[in-house]
Design a protein around this motif. Sequence first.
Motif, PDB file in Angstrom:
ATOM      1  N   ASP A   1      -8.746   1.025   3.935  1.00  0.00           N
ATOM      2  CA  ASP A   1      -7.538   0.505   3.298  1.00  0.00           C
ATOM      3  C   ASP A   1      -6.982  -0.699   4.043  1.00  0.00           C
TER       4      ASP A   1
ATOM      5  N   ASN B   1       0.852  -1.182   0.000  1.00  0.00           N
ATOM      6  CA  ASN B   1       0.000   0.000   0.000  1.00  0.00           C
ATOM      7  C   ASN B   1       0.890   1.235   0.000  1.00  0.00           C
TER       8      ASN B   1
ATOM      9  N   LYS C   1      -8.664  -3.910   2.825  1.00  0.00           N
ATOM     10  CA  LYS C   1      -8.159  -4.394   1.540  1.00  0.00           C
ATOM     11  C   LYS C   1      -7.006  -5.376   1.715  1.00  0.00           C
TER      12      LYS C   1
ATOM     13  N   TYR D   1       0.950   5.598  -0.138  1.00  0.00           N
ATOM     14  CA  TYR D   1       0.165   6.817  -0.004  1.00  0.00           C
ATOM     15  C   TYR D   1       1.097   7.976   0.328  1.00  0.00           C
TER      16      TYR D   1
END
Length: 280
Positions: free
Chosen positions: A262, A205, A265, A207
């Motif tokens: 998130d 992930n 996920k 960000y």
Amino acid sequence: MSLEESEKRLADYAKEFGARESDMSFMKQLLHTVAAKQKEIDEVIVRAAPEWPIEKIAAIDRNVLRLGLAELLYADRTQVPAKVAINEAIELAKTFGSNSSGRFVNGVLGAVYIELGEPGKSEGAARKKAAQKTGKMPTEHLAGAVVYAQSGGETYLAFVHDIFGHWTISKGKIEENEDVQKGAAREIKEEMGLDIKIVEELGVNEYIANDSKVDGGKKRKRVTYFLAEAPFTELRLGPSGGLDDAQWFPLSAVGDLNFYDDTLKIIIPAINVLAQKGKK
């Protein structure tokens, strides 16, 4: 004031100020959320504004913060985007508070928003455009793991709980030149007191996060998540900032926990892997 009295006063104010009947359901739900989660919300206020004892915060500001945090932390983000919740709270503070109320509410909610990972900021074309410009940004590498254990014929998952009321995956920063799997194992040991065995990688992930200490004020965070097995032993929460609990949960109870979108996920694929293992 009891919840029933609060509901009656809400109905009176709604009538006085001409609120639409279609809005009453949302207003009542927000009232119930604030009442049910007041202790947790007040703890967040204390942590976000440590220089302001909560009893010293002006009543208008304190209650506007409670409303804003109830939306920011517990509302359906598809219905109430994080930035909408913050902006509405700021406008309430400006309208009913002092000259400094808007700035104070903005500061507190803004700090919480950043700690939450700036939810919603990744949506839309603007975020895609920003993502294309991250090449020169410093990258911070993190690793974490969905940890499971077997006990009494049942599968358990271990999660940590943050000060904003969400259960989440244990993770932490990878040290320079450290192997990512070894870093994940070290972080889990430090954060939950568990010795883990990495089973497989679940995903990555990425960000963008604000950081006033770096040039440009932003950095890219890249988190690698693993599925890991551990013995079913007592969890010992380490001194990591922003966390207040760590617990095992039977797999059947995980769906009832409050997770970030998130985080889900990553958790859902982990559960699918465990389900496949259970069939073998």
